[in-house]
Design an enzyme around this catalytic site. Structure first.
Site, mmCIF file in Angstrom:
data_model
loop_
_atom_site.group_PDB
_atom_site.id
_atom_site.type_symbol
_atom_site.label_atom_id
_atom_site.label_comp_id
_atom_site.label_asym_id
_atom_site.label_seq_id
_atom_site.Cartn_x
_atom_site.Cartn_y
_atom_site.Cartn_z
ATOM 1 N N GLU A 164 0.852 -1.189 0.000
ATOM 2 C CA GLU A 164 0.000 0.000 0.000
ATOM 3 C C GLU A 164 0.884 1.233 0.000
ATOM 4 O O GLU A 164 1.829 1.326 0.797
ATOM 5 C CB GLU A 164 -0.860 0.064 1.270
ATOM 6 C CG GLU A 164 -1.981 -0.923 1.294
ATOM 7 C CD GLU A 164 -2.865 -0.774 2.533
ATOM 8 O OE1 GLU A 164 -2.822 0.277 3.204
ATOM 9 O OE2 GLU A 164 -3.598 -1.727 2.816
HETATM 10 C C1 NOJ Z 1 -4.199 1.152 5.577
HETATM 11 C C2 NOJ Z 1 -5.362 0.226 5.389
HETATM 12 O O1 NOJ Z 1 -4.876 -1.075 5.229
HETATM 13 C C3 NOJ Z 1 -6.250 0.584 4.202
HETATM 14 O O2 NOJ Z 1 -7.376 -0.220 4.228
HETATM 15 C C4 NOJ Z 1 -6.574 2.048 4.216
HETATM 16 O O3 NOJ Z 1 -7.399 2.391 3.127
HETATM 17 C C5 NOJ Z 1 -5.283 2.840 4.186
HETATM 18 N N1 NOJ Z 1 -4.499 2.525 5.379
HETATM 19 C C6 NOJ Z 1 -5.484 4.348 4.143
HETATM 20 O O4 NOJ Z 1 -6.003 4.791 5.345
#
Ligand code: NOJ
Length: 559
Positions: free
Chosen positions: A388
């Site tokens: 991410e």
């Molecule tokens: C981490 C989380 O895993 C994800 O679900 C979320 O959208 C992002 N942070 C942004 O807050």
């Protein structure tokens, strides 16, 4: 108590960062502003991500059971605007559309999560398996593979079956280890012939701290001082158990990898010559990422050392932002201890750091390179997939020309490239997220998507933001060829988005007109409704149209 011991072990564990590893790479001397033109290693995997509760919708369709997020979001006052993920992006009904968007981006991989209660409604495998849920993920996986997109699957992105929460207290209870293992085993059995990358948990830090300590997230418990530690202890054991299950029962046949996705901000000492600040910054990172990574990579965990050590074939890293850290003694630490007082530090931000969206998310690209180098030096240079990375926006008007997101992706992926040059073993990158979606306690007020989703329209149409064009170029060039070209990409991306903006504005005008008609016929129309449903969208639409006209006027004059 066992988890607390683990944390205090972390305290004394290698407290000198940056300085000790400086000879490996020169990021400590690096000018933060410089941009590196170059390409990523051949075969580098580019992707985008999502999670089940945030995008699927269909919360009560086709035999799905309730998750803790279904129940939590239906309680008044827990989520911004009392939003829920009931229908979210309707991803459950849009496999083909969404894979089409991924193809448009030319993604190599797509990261998604499996909803446990969609497959096993109560969470207990012997109760019932929901074949319709299995069918949905089968279709998604098959469609991805037909389009040459590698699925990277997270087994748990926070949506625990509600029944397990009610019956056992969820992650406070050791029995979750076996229930989760059974669920994972089912996934390996049904999907493992096609999935080569598994992740047990997404961001267990958040599950433990926000779910059981602060209560901002489901299940919303505030068990200060014990809740987070107990949950984390069970999460670590569950991760290890699932890895062993795969290793002993499936690996030989399926030849996949099992990792975990850990999230962490980078913590930079406020004063790099002050030992107390250096130690506080080290604690900050250890209390985030090290809490889970240390037992998993070093087995530094009383009693279960050898069972947990080495249970990671690759490490998923989620990263968004950085903080400056300084030493601070919490005066209340003795009387009411909690995860936060235990860390004994204060977080600071530089007011010059851009913060276009979420309150907590400042854009600090160089922190990413540091975190990646930290993982390399602390955990024996594991194989890393960035799971991410991205930025949100928080604006009232629709905006597809997300220049700041282009900047964020450009700078963060560039710092990742520098980290790879430093020797960090990063194999792939996942932009967060493919679509705007339900952003947990922030509801739909924070948009992380490459694609804009019109949540007011029940069909949830998707529109590309400018960052789609830009990310697509990074992917097709596998990096950054030269300054002129990269600037060109950006200019073109921003130019094309104004057309999409106009399309969207026209669509919004149409739905505003429909709303006006509806409200005229409704005698109970309140003043507030008039303001939010008519005045704000109309003003937004007009300003977008005016800017488009102005832009066209400027372009004409330039030609
Ligand atoms: C981490 C989380 O895993 C994800 O679900 C979320 O959208 C992002 N942070 C942004 O807050």
């Amino acid at each position: 108590m066992l988890p607390r011991c683990a944390i205090s072990v972390c305290h004394v564990f290698v407290l000198v960062l940056c300085l000790s590893s400086a000879e490996d790479f020169d990021w400590t001397k690096n000018d933060h502003g410089s941009f590196y033109y170059g390409t990523f290693p051949a075969g580098f995997s580019w992707g985008a991500g999502s999670s089940a509760y945030q995008t699927e919708g269909a919360w009560d369709k086709d035999g799905k059971g309730l998750s803790i997020w279904d129940v939590f979001s239906h309680k008044k006052g827990k989520i911004q605007q009392n939003d829920t993920g009931d229908s979210s992006c309707e991803g459950y009904h849009k496999i083909k559309d969404d894979v089409g968007l991924m193809k448009e981006l030319k993604l190599n991989h797509y990261r998604f999560s499996i909803s446990w209660p969609r497959l096993i409604p109560t969470g207990i495998k012997s109760d019932h398996i929901n074949e319709k849920g299995i069918q949905y993920y089968n279709e998604l996986i098959d469609h991805l593979l037909e389009n040459k997109i590698t699925p990277i699957v997270t087994l748990y992105h926070w949506d625990l079956p509600q029944f397990l929460q009610e019956r056992y207290g969820g992650w406070q209870n050791i029995s979750m280890v076996n229930h989760f293992n059974e669920f994972a085993n089912l996934c390996f059995e049904r999907f493992g012939n096609r999935i080569k990358y598994w992740m047990t948990f997404n961001n267990p830090w958040s599950v433990a701290v926000e779910g059981y300590e602060t209560g901002e997230h489901a299940p919303g418990l505030r068990l200060r001082g014990t809740g987070a530690y107990k949950a984390a202890h069970h999460l670590i054991k569950a991760h290890a158990k699932v890895w062993h299950t795969y290793d002993t029962q499936w690996r030989a046949k399926q030849k996949g990898l099992v990792g975990i996705s850990l999230s962490g901000h980078w913590g930079e000492p406020v004063d790099i010559s002050n030992q107390k600040d250096i130690e506080a910054a080290e604690r900050y990172v250890q209390f985030y990422l090290g809490w889970f990574a240390t037992p998993i990579f070093h087995g530094d965990y009383p009693q279960e050392k050898s069972y947990i050590k080495g249970t990671c074939d690759f490490l998923g890293v989620g990263h968004f932002t950085t903080r400056y850290i300084t030493q601070k003694n919490h005066p209340s630490a003795r009387s009411s201890s909690s995860y936060f007082t235990d860390r004994d530090l204060a977080e600071l931000v530089d007011p010059r750091w851009p913060d276009p969206g979420s309150e907590w998310l400042y854009s600090v690209p160089w922190g990413f390179r540091r975190l990646l180098n930290f993982v390399k030096s602390q955990y024996g240079n594991p194989m890393i997939y960035v799971t991410e990375n991205g930025v949100s926006e928080k604006i009232l008007c629709t905006e597809l020309c997300d220049d700041w997101r282009i900047q964020y992706f450009k700078d963060y992926t560039n710092e990742m490239l520098k980290a790879i040059k430093d020797g960090v073993n990063v194999k792939g990158y996942t932009a967060w997220s493919l679509l705007d979606k339900f952003e947990w306690d922030e509801g739909y007020s924070e948009r992380f998507g490459l694609y804009y989703v019109d949540f007011r329209n029940k069909n949830k149409p998707r529109y590309p933001k400018a960052s789609v064009q830009f990310y697509k170029r990074i992917i097709s060039s596998n990096g950054f060829p030269n300054q002129r070209e990269v600037e060109n990409w950006r200019r073109k991306a921003v130019e094309t988005c104004s057309t999409s903006n106009q399309l969207l504005a026209a669509e919004e005008q149409r739905s505003t007109a429909a709303n006006i008609l509806r409200l005229i016929h409704d005698p109970l129309t309140s003043h507030m409704e008039m303001v939010t449903e008519i005045v704000v969208p109309t003003v937004c639409t007009l300003s977008i149209l005016l800017s488009a006209v102005f832009l066209m006027f400027l372009l004409r004059r330039r030609n």
